[in-house]
Design an enzyme around this catalytic site. Structure first.
Site, PDB file in Angstrom:
ATOM      1  CB  THR A   1      -0.936  -0.006   1.221  1.00 54.99           C
ATOM      2  OG1 THR A   1      -1.786  -1.157   1.153  1.00 54.99           O
ATOM      3  CG2 THR A   1      -1.809   1.236   1.272  1.00 54.99           C
TER       4      THR A   1
ATOM      5  CE1 TYR B   1       0.919  -9.073   2.206  1.00 56.76           C
ATOM      6  CE2 TYR B   1       2.776  -7.631   1.706  1.00 56.76           C
ATOM      7  CZ  TYR B   1       1.424  -7.909   1.625  1.00 56.76           C
ATOM      8  OH  TYR B   1       0.579  -7.045   0.962  1.00 56.76           O
TER       9      TYR B   1
ATOM     10  CE  LYS C   1      -1.383  -7.151   4.528  1.00 54.51           C
ATOM     11  NZ  LYS C   1      -0.897  -5.926   3.844  1.00 54.51           N
TER      12      LYS C   1
ATOM     13  CB  ILE D   1      -1.954  -5.602   8.109  1.00 54.90           C
ATOM     14  CG1 ILE D   1      -1.152  -6.123   9.311  1.00 54.90           C
ATOM     15  CG2 ILE D   1      -1.191  -4.477   7.411  1.00 54.90           C
ATOM     16  CD1 ILE D   1       0.202  -6.711   8.947  1.00 54.90           C
TER      17      ILE D   1
END
Length: 308
Positions: free
Chosen positions: A62, A149, A177, A217
């Protein structure tokens, strides 16, 4: 040079004391005239910090980290930490060249971080054994815990359930995540309990946290942050009815925020709210005008979160 035994012992201690539960904001990186807009970034962090968030993630997807130089990434990290009101910060890292990645981990070791958000090496699609080596090497080198991740649609590498359960044994791998898109894998990780499962697909926040996930998240939580944070708190305490009432309407907003490549829509909405300039680095492009109009309408449908 620090011995591997020393690093292992230090990492065991650090990882065992970190709690990643709650709502983390993966911050956008504001730009103005193609430079990082540190003034807007400072204001955004100060705006979000008191809204019930656990902490911030810097230089994730992001945050357009792939479009930032290493010097820019360090400067962004410094700005966030300076304005975060002592909230913890996780730094995102990625790559596919292990020695360079380990050197970057060493550079970051001097920063007061809560953890590193580490994705699989992109593009090269290693075997599961190669993925284990990648994450364990980084975990061993890091002075802070790793948040895995799992995002195969960006990296091209699928982290299989057994691989994740194996990585959960490492004393310096603390959380994940979860953007893997595999509900059975998510359930297995929650049931196993060694990794704190943080939802990375915003539409799955309610179901995954209700199932026992530790938090999220969530890029969507740049807006209506208190609502997202309260939903997670209510779910964690078993108050499903109250959480459901606050969650109603959020899926439509989340869908609109991801209708175009992230972070285009969220930056457009934040710019509309006066928090930053609507600019992305190419090849990322700004959201369409009609998309913004829909986002504004959906955003404005919510009132404040009731304290009752």
């Amino acid at each position: 040079m620090t011995s591997s035994v020393g690093v292992f012992e230090r990492n065991t201690l650090v990882a065992s004391t970190v709690d990643f539960s709650g709502l983390w904001i993966p911050l956008v990186t504001p730009f103005r005239d193609q430079a990082v807009d540190h003034s807007a970034l400072s204001g955004l962090v100060k705006h979000l910090a008191p809204k019930g968030v656990t902490g911030f993630v810097v230089c994730g997807s992001t945050g357009e980290a792939a479009a930032l130089s290493e010097a820019e990434q360090l400067a962004v990290l410094d700005t966030v930490q300076h304005n975060a009101n002592d909230l913890p910060v996780i730094m995102g890292i990625s790559g596919y060249h292990l020695p360079k990645t380990l050197a970057w981990v060493e550079t970051l070791s001097g920063k007061p971080l809560a953890g590193l958000l580490v994705s699989a090496p992109c593009y090269i699609r290693p075997s599961q054994a190669g993925l284990v080596h990648w994450f364990e090497a980084i975990a061993q080198a890091s002075t802070v815990p790793l948040v895995l991740y799992d995002i195969p649609y960006r990296t091209g590498a699928v982290l299989q359930r057994d691989t994740l359960l194996h990585l959960a044994k490492h004393p310096n791998i603390a959380a994940i995540k979860d953007c893997g898109g595999d509900g059975a894998k998510t359930a297995a990780l929650v049931a196993d309990g060694r990794l704190q499962v943080l939802v990375g697909e915003d539409l799955q926040i309610f179901s995954a946290v209700a199932m026992g996930g530790a938090g999220a998240i969530a890029a969507s939580a740049h807006v209506h942050t208190e609502r997202f944070a309260t939903v997670i708190e209510l779910l964690a305490s078993g108050n499903l009815a109250q959480a459901r009432a606050l969650w109603t309407g959020l899926p439509a907003l989340i869908e609109a925020l991801f209708a175009e490549p992230n972070p285009g829509p969220i930056k457009a909405l934040l710019a509309h709210l006066g928090l930053l300039h609507n600019e992305l680095r190419r090849p990322m492009t700004e959201a369409r005008t009609d998309s913004l109009e829909q986002l504004v309408r959906l955003h404005d449908e919510f009132g404040p979160v009731s304290s009752s």
